[in-house]
Design a protein around this motif. Structure first.
Motif, PDB file in Angstrom:
ATOM      1  N   LEU A 117       0.826  -1.197   0.000  1.00 62.55           N
ATOM      2  CA  LEU A 117       0.000   0.000   0.000  1.00 62.55           C
ATOM      3  C   LEU A 117       0.866   1.255   0.000  1.00 62.55           C
ATOM      4  CD1 LEU A 117      -2.798  -0.835   2.624  1.00 62.55           C
ATOM      5  CD2 LEU A 117      -2.861  -1.138   0.138  1.00 62.55           C
ATOM      6  N   ARG A 118       0.374   2.272  -0.652  1.00 62.06           N
ATOM      7  CA  ARG A 118       0.955   3.611  -0.542  1.00 62.06           C
ATOM      8  C   ARG A 118      -0.163   4.514  -0.044  1.00 62.06           C
ATOM      9  NH1 ARG A 118       4.716   5.899  -5.197  1.00 62.06           N
ATOM     10  NH2 ARG A 118       6.047   4.350  -4.179  1.00 62.06           N
ATOM     11  N   VAL A 119      -0.040   4.986   1.184  1.00 68.19           N
ATOM     12  CA  VAL A 119      -1.123   5.703   1.852  1.00 68.19           C
ATOM     13  C   VAL A 119      -0.720   7.147   2.118  1.00 68.19           C
ATOM     14  CG1 VAL A 119      -2.645   5.800   3.847  1.00 68.19           C
ATOM     15  CG2 VAL A 119      -1.918   3.580   2.942  1.00 68.19           C
ATOM     16  N   ILE A 120      -1.542   8.071   1.623  1.00 63.07           N
ATOM     17  CA  ILE A 120      -1.385   9.497   1.911  1.00 63.07           C
ATOM     18  C   ILE A 120      -2.421   9.865   2.956  1.00 63.07           C
ATOM     19  CG2 ILE A 120      -1.476  11.833   0.929  1.00 63.07           C
ATOM     20  CD1 ILE A 120      -1.005  10.334  -1.832  1.00 63.07           C
ATOM     21  N   THR A 121      -2.041  10.627   3.950  1.00 59.65           N
ATOM     22  CA  THR A 121      -2.996  10.983   4.996  1.00 59.65           C
ATOM     23  C   THR A 121      -2.706  12.359   5.569  1.00 59.65           C
ATOM     24  OG1 THR A 121      -4.055  10.233   7.062  1.00 59.65           O
ATOM     25  CG2 THR A 121      -1.668   9.891   6.855  1.00 59.65           C
ATOM     26  N   ASN A 122      -3.756  13.013   6.026  1.00 60.93           N
ATOM     27  CA  ASN A 122      -3.617  14.246   6.813  1.00 60.93           C
ATOM     28  C   ASN A 122      -4.046  13.985   8.251  1.00 60.93           C
ATOM     29  OD1 ASN A 122      -6.381  13.999   5.966  1.00 60.93           O
ATOM     30  ND2 ASN A 122      -6.719  16.164   6.427  1.00 60.93           N
ATOM     31  N   ASN A 123      -3.832  12.766   8.705  1.00 61.39           N
ATOM     32  CA  ASN A 123      -4.206  12.333  10.045  1.00 61.39           C
ATOM     33  C   ASN A 123      -2.987  11.672  10.689  1.00 61.39           C
ATOM     34  OD1 ASN A 123      -5.224  10.947  12.290  1.00 61.39           O
ATOM     35  ND2 ASN A 123      -7.169  10.461  11.300  1.00 61.39           N
ATOM     36  N   LEU A 124      -2.401  12.333  11.672  1.00 55.03           N
ATOM     37  CA  LEU A 124      -1.194  11.793  12.306  1.00 55.03           C
ATOM     38  C   LEU A 124      -1.481  10.483  13.033  1.00 55.03           C
ATOM     39  CD1 LEU A 124       0.619  14.964  13.727  1.00 55.03           C
ATOM     40  CD2 LEU A 124       1.101  13.704  11.617  1.00 55.03           C
ATOM     41  N   ASN A 125      -2.707  10.293  13.518  1.00 51.68           N
ATOM     42  CA  ASN A 125      -3.057   9.021  14.163  1.00 51.68           C
ATOM     43  C   ASN A 125      -3.030   7.884  13.145  1.00 51.68           C
ATOM     44  OD1 ASN A 125      -3.519  10.172  16.743  1.00 51.68           O
ATOM     45  ND2 ASN A 125      -5.556  10.827  16.091  1.00 51.68           N
ATOM     46  N   VAL A 126      -3.573   8.124  11.943  1.00 54.56           N
ATOM     47  CA  VAL A 126      -3.517   7.121  10.875  1.00 54.56           C
ATOM     48  C   VAL A 126      -2.074   6.807  10.515  1.00 54.56           C
ATOM     49  CG1 VAL A 126      -3.935   6.793   8.397  1.00 54.56           C
ATOM     50  CG2 VAL A 126      -5.791   7.563   9.882  1.00 54.56           C
ATOM     51  N   ALA A 127      -1.249   7.849  10.385  1.00 55.84           N
ATOM     52  CA  ALA A 127       0.160   7.648  10.031  1.00 55.84           C
ATOM     53  C   ALA A 127       0.868   6.796  11.078  1.00 55.84           C
ATOM     54  CB  ALA A 127       0.857   8.994   9.877  1.00 55.84           C
ATOM     55  N   ALA A 128       0.620   7.089  12.351  1.00 54.20           N
ATOM     56  CA  ALA A 128       1.274   6.338  13.426  1.00 54.20           C
ATOM     57  C   ALA A 128       0.847   4.876  13.416  1.00 54.20           C
ATOM     58  CB  ALA A 128       0.952   6.984  14.773  1.00 54.20           C
ATOM     59  N   ILE A 129      -0.433   4.626  13.155  1.00 54.09           N
ATOM     60  CA  ILE A 129      -0.930   3.247  13.109  1.00 54.09           C
ATOM     61  C   ILE A 129      -0.289   2.482  11.956  1.00 54.09           C
ATOM     62  CG2 ILE A 129      -2.967   1.820  12.674  1.00 54.09           C
ATOM     63  CD1 ILE A 129      -4.581   4.132  14.081  1.00 54.09           C
ATOM     64  N   LEU A 130      -0.316   3.073  10.763  1.00 56.55           N
ATOM     65  CA  LEU A 130       0.146   2.359   9.571  1.00 56.55           C
ATOM     66  C   LEU A 130       1.662   2.222   9.508  1.00 56.55           C
ATOM     67  CD1 LEU A 130      -2.326   3.603   6.835  1.00 56.55           C
ATOM     68  CD2 LEU A 130      -2.110   1.306   7.763  1.00 56.55           C
ATOM     69  N   CYS A 131       2.382   3.002  10.303  1.00 56.52           N
ATOM     70  CA  CYS A 131       3.831   2.794  10.388  1.00 56.52           C
ATOM     71  C   CYS A 131       4.155   1.426  10.978  1.00 56.52           C
ATOM     72  CB  CYS A 131       4.480   3.901  11.216  1.00 56.52           C
ATOM     73  SG  CYS A 131       4.706   5.440  10.305  1.00 56.52           S
ATOM     74  N   GLY A 132       3.163   0.802  11.611  1.00 55.81           N
ATOM     75  CA  GLY A 132       3.348  -0.558  12.117  1.00 55.81           C
ATOM     76  C   GLY A 132       3.314  -1.608  11.033  1.00 55.81           C
ATOM     77  N   ASN A 133       2.946  -1.211   9.812  1.00 57.44           N
ATOM     78  CA  ASN A 133       2.948  -2.129   8.671  1.00 57.44           C
ATOM     79  C   ASN A 133       4.177  -1.827   7.827  1.00 57.44           C
ATOM     80  OD1 ASN A 133       2.548  -3.550   6.300  1.00 57.44           O
ATOM     81  ND2 ASN A 133       0.419  -2.947   6.036  1.00 57.44           N
ATOM     82  N   THR A 134       5.182  -2.672   7.909  1.00 58.27           N
ATOM     83  CA  THR A 134       6.439  -2.412   7.203  1.00 58.27           C
ATOM     84  C   THR A 134       6.311  -2.565   5.693  1.00 58.27           C
ATOM     85  OG1 THR A 134       7.113  -4.715   7.551  1.00 58.27           O
ATOM     86  CG2 THR A 134       7.840  -3.098   9.181  1.00 58.27           C
ATOM     87  N   ASP A 135       5.191  -3.118   5.238  1.00 56.99           N
ATOM     88  CA  ASP A 135       4.949  -3.281   3.803  1.00 56.99           C
ATOM     89  C   ASP A 135       4.033  -2.179   3.273  1.00 56.99           C
ATOM     90  OD1 ASP A 135       5.200  -4.436   1.332  1.00 56.99           O
ATOM     91  OD2 ASP A 135       4.657  -6.432   2.000  1.00 56.99           O
ATOM     92  N   CYS A 136       3.974  -1.070   3.994  1.00 59.69           N
ATOM     93  CA  CYS A 136       3.109   0.053   3.628  1.00 59.69           C
ATOM     94  C   CYS A 136       3.930   1.337   3.663  1.00 59.69           C
ATOM     95  CB  CYS A 136       1.934   0.147   4.596  1.00 59.69           C
ATOM     96  SG  CYS A 136       0.888   1.594   4.389  1.00 59.69           S
ATOM     97  N   GLU A 137       3.872   2.108   2.582  1.00 61.02           N
ATOM     98  CA  GLU A 137       4.537   3.408   2.558  1.00 61.02           C
ATOM     99  C   GLU A 137       3.528   4.476   2.971  1.00 61.02           C
ATOM    100  OE1 GLU A 137       7.549   5.096  -0.523  1.00 61.02           O
ATOM    101  OE2 GLU A 137       5.563   5.736  -1.188  1.00 61.02           O
ATOM    102  N   VAL A 138       3.892   5.279   3.956  1.00 61.01           N
ATOM    103  CA  VAL A 138       3.005   6.308   4.480  1.00 61.01           C
ATOM    104  C   VAL A 138       3.550   7.688   4.125  1.00 61.01           C
ATOM    105  CG1 VAL A 138       1.888   7.270   6.534  1.00 61.01           C
ATOM    106  CG2 VAL A 138       2.358   4.813   6.406  1.00 61.01           C
ATOM    107  N   ILE A 139       2.703   8.508   3.529  1.00 63.31           N
ATOM    108  CA  ILE A 139       3.073   9.868   3.139  1.00 63.31           C
ATOM    109  C   ILE A 139       2.160  10.816   3.899  1.00 63.31           C
ATOM    110  CG2 ILE A 139       3.345  11.477   1.212  1.00 63.31           C
ATOM    111  CD1 ILE A 139       3.412   8.976  -0.631  1.00 63.31           C
ATOM    112  N   VAL A 140       2.751  11.743   4.652  1.00 60.97           N
ATOM    113  CA  VAL A 140       1.979  12.626   5.526  1.00 60.97           C
ATOM    114  C   VAL A 140       1.936  14.037   4.949  1.00 60.97           C
ATOM    115  CG1 VAL A 140       1.754  13.571   7.855  1.00 60.97           C
ATOM    116  CG2 VAL A 140       2.640  11.258   7.533  1.00 60.97           C
ATOM    117  N   ALA A 141       0.732  14.606   4.873  1.00 65.30           N
ATOM    118  CA  ALA A 141       0.562  15.968   4.379  1.00 65.30           C
ATOM    119  C   ALA A 141       1.141  16.975   5.359  1.00 65.30           C
ATOM    120  CB  ALA A 141      -0.927  16.252   4.162  1.00 65.30           C
ATOM    121  N   GLY A 142       1.613  18.069   4.824  1.00 70.86           N
ATOM    122  CA  GLY A 142       2.060  19.168   5.669  1.00 70.86           C
ATOM    123  C   GLY A 142       0.903  20.102   5.984  1.00 70.86           C
ATOM    124  N   GLY A 143       1.071  20.918   7.004  1.00 68.01           N
ATOM    125  CA  GLY A 143       0.022  21.865   7.357  1.00 68.01           C
ATOM    126  C   GLY A 143      -0.056  22.074   8.854  1.00 68.01           C
TER     127      GLY A 143
END
Length: 255
Positions: A117-143
């Motif tokens: 998965l490649r997941v873009i999010t503007n939710n830091l809680n989502v980013a923190a959760i999905l960082c637990g999946n090493t087969d998932c790239e997480v991209i976090v929006a700025g703001g």
């Protein structure tokens, strides 16, 4: 608290009518006055209802959402079912956007075993959760980070999202009104969510039963802009006809 189905129905009744007496709730739910009083006590302690002499009303207004901690506890079981249903439909090796909300956070947890998965999010809680999946790239929006729920909002987040076009956007919402409008409370969050919708090939709405007939100030979109709705109970009237007219596929997540 993890509200049970009866308490969720009680909240739905109060939200639909704005307020209700204990006697009205007992009659509607077909339970005793004592059962209603116990439920009202628990729900008011959790900040989900406001009590007055002889009855209760919804504490939230059209301009301010309830606290993140309270939203996490509201129908947590239903949100978990929705999350499982959404996760079953998301294939491996695809691109996603997940926005702000406790339901999208539940979906992030349900995606921990997905691959590629490649997941873009503007939710830091989502980013923190999905960082637990090493087969998932997480991209976090700025703001700007909203301290109350770790959501990222503002023009910088809008500009960031505009760089992408993803396979699926999975969005949460604060309320769905009887005219088919999807609504939220923070216009800055709405601007980001509108951009997310514009930059996705498919848009999936994840909304538990408490969101139907719930008012909020800012219009985010309409049902016609959604491809799929995932919810935990059959939508009440007038929503089935609205969904059919808008061409929205509705999946009710059962146990």
């Amino acid at each position: 608290m993890n509200s049970n189905p009866r308490q969720i129905k009680l909240l739905d009744v109060v939200r639909t009518h704005g307020s209700a007496s204990v006697e009205q709730l007992a009659d509607k739910l077909e339970v005793t006055l004592q059962t209603v009083r116990r439920d009202v006590q628990r729900l008011s302690e959790a900040g989900l209802l406001t009590r007055f002499h002889g009855g209760v009303r919804v504490p939230s207004s059209t301009i301010e959402n309830i606290a993140h901690r309270q939203r996490e506890s509201l129908n947590a079981e239903g949100k978990a079912r929705i999350a499982s249903a959404v996760a079953r439909r998301i294939p491996n090796d695809c691109s996603l956007i997940l926005n702000i909300g406790t339901t999208t956070e539940a979906i992030a947890k349900a995606l921990l075993n997905h691959k590629g998965l490649r997941v873009i999010t503007n939710n830091l809680n989502v980013a923190a959760i999905l960082c637990g999946n090493t087969d998932c790239e997480v991209i976090v929006a700025g703001g700007v980070v909203r301290a109350r729920d770790r959501g990222i909002v503002g023009e910088a987040a809008v500009d960031f999202i505009r760089q992408f076009r993803v396979d699926i956007a999975v969005i949460g919402i604060s309320g769905i009104e009887p005219d088919g409008s999807l609504r939220d409370f923070d216009y800055r969050e709405v601007k980001v969510a509108q951009t997310i919708i514009e930059h996705a090939r498919e848009v999936w709405l994840a909304a538990d039963s408490s969101k139907f007939n719930r008012p909020a100030m800012v219009e985010l979109a309409t049902l016609s802009q959604i491809n799929r709705l995932f919810t935990d109970t059959a939508p009440p009237e007038p929503f089935p006809a609205l969904l059919e007219e808008a061409g929205v596929s509705c999946e009710v997540a059962h146990i």
